[in-house]
Design an enzyme around this catalytic site. Structure first.
Site, PDB file in Angstrom:
ATOM      1  N   CYS A 107      52.708  65.104 -27.319  1.00  0.00           N
ATOM      2  CA  CYS A 107      52.725  63.979 -26.372  1.00  0.00           C
ATOM      3  C   CYS A 107      53.992  64.009 -25.516  1.00  0.00           C
ATOM      4  O   CYS A 107      55.084  63.740 -26.007  1.00  0.00           O
ATOM      5  CB  CYS A 107      52.629  62.675 -27.165  1.00  0.00           C
ATOM      6  SG  CYS A 107      52.943  61.194 -26.206  1.00  0.00           S
ATOM      7  N   CYS A 151      55.954  60.757 -25.359  1.00  0.00           N
ATOM      8  CA  CYS A 151      56.682  60.563 -26.625  1.00  0.00           C
ATOM      9  C   CYS A 151      58.010  61.303 -26.585  1.00  0.00           C
ATOM     10  O   CYS A 151      59.048  60.763 -26.992  1.00  0.00           O
ATOM     11  CB  CYS A 151      55.866  61.086 -27.807  1.00  0.00           C
ATOM     12  SG  CYS A 151      54.317  60.241 -28.101  1.00  0.00           S
TER      13      CYS A 151
END
Length: 150
Positions: free
Chosen positions: A65, A68
């Site tokens: 991600c 993230c």
């Protein structure tokens, strides 16, 4: 349970910090509060978060991600700014699927503020540091408004 190696923002010395411990970590050299940044998984999440004497900011993230990975340094900065008053617990949802399911994670990153295991605030998605700081400060002030002290 693992320990983390944390660099003291005050003197620069590295310290080993337990994922779960009484009190809050302090530098072995200068004795200033250390940022409490640790990882947790399915086997130790409950112990690492619920036994904390300070609020816990949980970062539910995934290695694949990009948002993230972009928000992680901001969260570490917030934990450093609040050394001694906050614990940052990072949970890789792919490595801890039971924890992700228990916390009803539908998107990553998902951020939670826990107080003795009880969710006080939740946010899905990445945000710039000023917005994250406001969100976190609001969650922590809600805690103080309820008469909870660390």
């Amino acid at each position: 349970m693992e320990t983390a190696k944390i660099k003291c923002p005050n003197c620069g010395k590295f310290n080993r910090v337990a994922a779960a411990a009484e009190g809050t970590p302090r530098c072995g050299n200068c004795h200033e509060p250390l940022p409490w940044i640790v990882a947790a998984g399915d086997d130790d999440f409950t112990e690492v978060t619920e036994k904390s004497s300070v609020p816990v900011l949980v970062d539910l993230w995934a290695t694949w991600c990009r948002p993230c990975l972009m928000v992680s340094p901001a969260l570490e900065q917030l934990a450093t700014e609040r050394a001694g008053r906050l614990k940052l617990v990072k949970v890789d949802v792919d490595a801890a699927p039971r924890t992700a399911e228990r916390l009803v994670v539908r998107a990553v990153p998902t951020l939670l503020v826990l107080d003795r295991g009880e969710a006080r605030a939740r946010q899905a998605g990445a945000a710039p540091i000023p917005e994250l700081r406001r969100w976190l400060d609001q969650a922590l002030s809600d805690r103080a408004d309820k008469g909870v002290t660390a």
